[in-house]
Write a protein that holds these residues in place. Structure first.
Motif, PDB file in Angstrom:
ATOM      1  N   GLY A 154     -24.249  45.523  39.322  1.00 58.10           N
ATOM      2  CA  GLY A 154     -25.385  46.182  40.489  1.00 58.10           C
ATOM      3  C   GLY A 154     -24.897  45.642  41.888  1.00 58.10           C
ATOM      4  N   MET A 155     -24.111  44.496  42.068  1.00 62.47           N
ATOM      5  CA  MET A 155     -23.898  44.162  43.246  1.00 62.47           C
ATOM      6  C   MET A 155     -22.462  45.016  43.879  1.00 62.47           C
ATOM      7  N   PHE A 156     -21.799  45.291  43.038  1.00 66.05           N
ATOM      8  CA  PHE A 156     -20.781  46.491  43.378  1.00 66.05           C
ATOM      9  C   PHE A 156     -21.124  47.535  43.686  1.00 66.05           C
ATOM     10  N   LYS A 157     -22.118  48.153  42.917  1.00 55.50           N
ATOM     11  CA  LYS A 157     -22.690  49.645  43.112  1.00 55.50           C
ATOM     12  C   LYS A 157     -23.408  49.642  44.390  1.00 55.50           C
ATOM     13  N   ASP A 158     -24.013  48.700  44.744  1.00 54.62           N
ATOM     14  CA  ASP A 158     -24.950  48.386  46.051  1.00 54.62           C
ATOM     15  C   ASP A 158     -23.794  48.428  47.323  1.00 54.62           C
ATOM     16  N   HIS A 159     -22.781  47.980  46.988  1.00 55.22           N
ATOM     17  CA  HIS A 159     -21.648  47.872  48.162  1.00 55.22           C
ATOM     18  C   HIS A 159     -20.726  49.325  47.889  1.00 55.22           C
ATOM     19  N   GLY A 160     -21.029  50.119  47.231  1.00 53.01           N
ATOM     20  CA  GLY A 160     -20.451  51.527  47.234  1.00 53.01           C
ATOM     21  C   GLY A 160     -19.228  51.629  46.087  1.00 53.01           C
ATOM     22  N   LYS A 177     -15.614  39.154  48.724  1.00 50.26           N
ATOM     23  CA  LYS A 177     -16.597  39.484  49.784  1.00 50.26           C
ATOM     24  C   LYS A 177     -18.174  39.877  48.869  1.00 50.26           C
ATOM     25  N   ILE A 178     -17.947  40.794  48.142  1.00 47.81           N
ATOM     26  CA  ILE A 178     -19.077  41.344  47.418  1.00 47.81           C
ATOM     27  C   ILE A 178     -19.836  40.251  46.681  1.00 47.81           C
ATOM     28  N   LEU A 179     -18.939  39.375  45.902  1.00 46.75           N
ATOM     29  CA  LEU A 179     -19.417  38.320  44.928  1.00 46.75           C
ATOM     30  C   LEU A 179     -19.990  37.197  45.953  1.00 46.75           C
TER      31      LEU A 179
END
Length: 221
Positions: A154-160, A177-179
């Motif tokens: 979900g975090m990665f999808k939120d960042h495109g 950075k996403i983590l």
């Protein structure tokens, strides 16, 4: 007058004249006779001159042939130059002024680009993926990457980053950075192998991915 002396001279003078004439005749005969003529044989020299003459005639014929060939080549060159000049004088068509693009044209171009991008992507083979993992695999399921769970996905999808291809093209810095946006609880995760695993998913290398994950627990390099 002494007639006796006169008779002697009458006989002596003709005799002397005869002797002198005989001597002169002998000398003239020796000088101009056949024995004094020297015959010179010039047949070899004449033959050589004839051969040289024949060779000069042959050379002259070759020269005439070369002149004819040269004239023909000049004529061909002139004809070729004329064709080049004629071709360069062809009238170029007037440029057409493009009309302003309509909104429909822009939409069509965007649609075409999207279709091209979609067609260029590698086709997903769900059967092959199921055969390798023993379960149904959903296309672009980021959780198939060892180390990624539902929350990280979900975090990665939120960042495109929503597909295997996008994850395979992401750098390690971007993943980290996403983590980091999730806080300290995600510091234990190592994303260094995630782009590599995503690339194998995108390219359909299922057997290779299964083997790799078996050899690298928790997806750590």
């Amino acid at each position: 007058m002494n007639f006796e002396n006169m008779n002697i001279w009458c006989w002596l003078i003709p005799a002397l004249v005869g002797i002198i004439c005989g001597i002169l005749g002998y000398l003239i005969g020796r000088l101009f006779g056949k024995d004094s003529v020297e015959v010179v044989d010039n047949s070899a020299e004449i033959s050589n001159l004839k051969a040289s003459n024949d060779k000069l005639k042959a050379d002259l014929a070759d020269l005439n042939n070369l002149k004819a060939t040269n004239s023909k080549l000049k004529a061909d060159l002139d004809a070729c130059n004329q064709r080049v000049i004629a071709a360069s004088k062809v009238v170029k068509p007037a440029p057409v002024t493009p009309s302003a693009p309509s909104t429909n044209l822009g939409a069509s171009a965007a649609s075409f680009a999207a279709g091209a991008a979609t067609s260029s992507a590698l086709a997903f083979d769900g059967s092959a993926a199921k055969a390798a993992f023993g379960k149904n695999i959903k296309q672009d399921d980021l959780k198939l990457v060892e180390g990624i769970g539902p929350k990280i996905e979900g975090m990665f999808k939120d960042h495109g980053i929503k597909t295997w291809k996008e994850l395979s093209e992401a750098s390690l810095t971007e993943c980290q950075k996403i983590l980091d946006t999730g806080g300290t609880r995600y510091k234990i995760h190592d994303p260094s192998s995630w782009p590599l695993q995503a690339k194998m998913c995108y390219e359909g290398k299922w057997a290779e991915l299964v083997k790799w994950q078996q050899e690298h627990k928790h997806g750590k390099l």
